[in-house]
Design a protein around this motif. Structure first.
Motif, PDB file in Angstrom:
ATOM      1  N   GLY A 129       0.791  -1.229   0.000  1.00  0.00           N
ATOM      2  CA  GLY A 129       0.000   0.000   0.000  1.00  0.00           C
ATOM      3  C   GLY A 129       0.820   1.274   0.000  1.00  0.00           C
ATOM      4  N   GLY A 130       1.896   1.292  -0.733  1.00  0.00           N
ATOM      5  CA  GLY A 130       2.700   2.518  -0.830  1.00  0.00           C
ATOM      6  C   GLY A 130       3.563   2.775   0.387  1.00  0.00           C
ATOM      7  N   ALA A 131       3.872   1.751   1.151  1.00  0.00           N
ATOM      8  CA  ALA A 131       4.733   1.924   2.323  1.00  0.00           C
ATOM      9  C   ALA A 131       6.095   2.461   1.898  1.00  0.00           C
ATOM     10  N   GLN A 132       6.638   3.320   2.723  1.00  0.00           N
ATOM     11  CA  GLN A 132       7.950   3.901   2.452  1.00  0.00           C
ATOM     12  C   GLN A 132       9.000   3.238   3.332  1.00  0.00           C
ATOM     13  N   PHE A 133      10.215   3.135   2.794  1.00  0.00           N
ATOM     14  CA  PHE A 133      11.343   2.612   3.547  1.00  0.00           C
ATOM     15  C   PHE A 133      12.246   3.784   3.884  1.00  0.00           C
TER      16      PHE A 133
END
Length: 150
Positions: A66-70
């Motif tokens: 779901g568009g998670a950012q690292f």
């Protein structure tokens, strides 16, 4: 009586104008377009490891993330009353109405636990697998069947 010896030169001729190291050992060239790997800082090397591992996992699980950012931070912020002997290696920050979900890796604790670059890459992979499994609510073996095989 002999003449006094001149003072030894300080610094390099290249450094006299503050331009930094020069030459094929440092600058990008036809055989090393991204520069020489030894020239990269620890932070840059760590970011490359995280980027490659995250890209591999995102390729497989991207539609579920779901568009998670690292993200990478140097160290975790710990409150003054922190009682545990264990320092976190990563954190999962859930999405808010204004920000996406973030998986944050802490560089210094991870580097401290690794024995070398290969071990660091394996540790980063294991931590990211654990964080993604927690985010998706699935067992880590579903994210990566090799997890735990040592």
């Amino acid at each position: 009586m002999p003449a006094p010896l001149p003072e030894p030169r300080r610094g390099s001729v290249r450094e006299r104008r503050g331009r930094g190291p020069r030459g094929p050992a440092f600058l990008p060239g036809p055989l090393t377009p991204a520069g020489v790997p030894a020239d990269r800082s620890r932070r840059e090397r760590f970011d490359r490891i995280v980027g490659s591992v995250a890209a591999e996992l995102e390729q497989r699980w991207g539609e579920h993330l779901g568009g998670a950012q690292f993200a990478v931070e140097e160290t975790p912020w710990l409150p003054d009353d922190w009682a545990s002997d264990v320092v976190p290696l990563a954190a999962l920050a859930p999405a808010t109405p204004t920000t996406p979900t973030r998986i944050v890796l802490f560089r210094r604790p991870l580097e401290h636990r690794a024995d070398g670059p290969v071990d660091l890459a394996a540790l980063v992979h294991a931590v990211l697998v654990e964080q993604i499994a927690e985010l998706l609510g699935v067992p880590v073996e579903e994210i990566d069947p090799r997890y735990g095989d040592d």
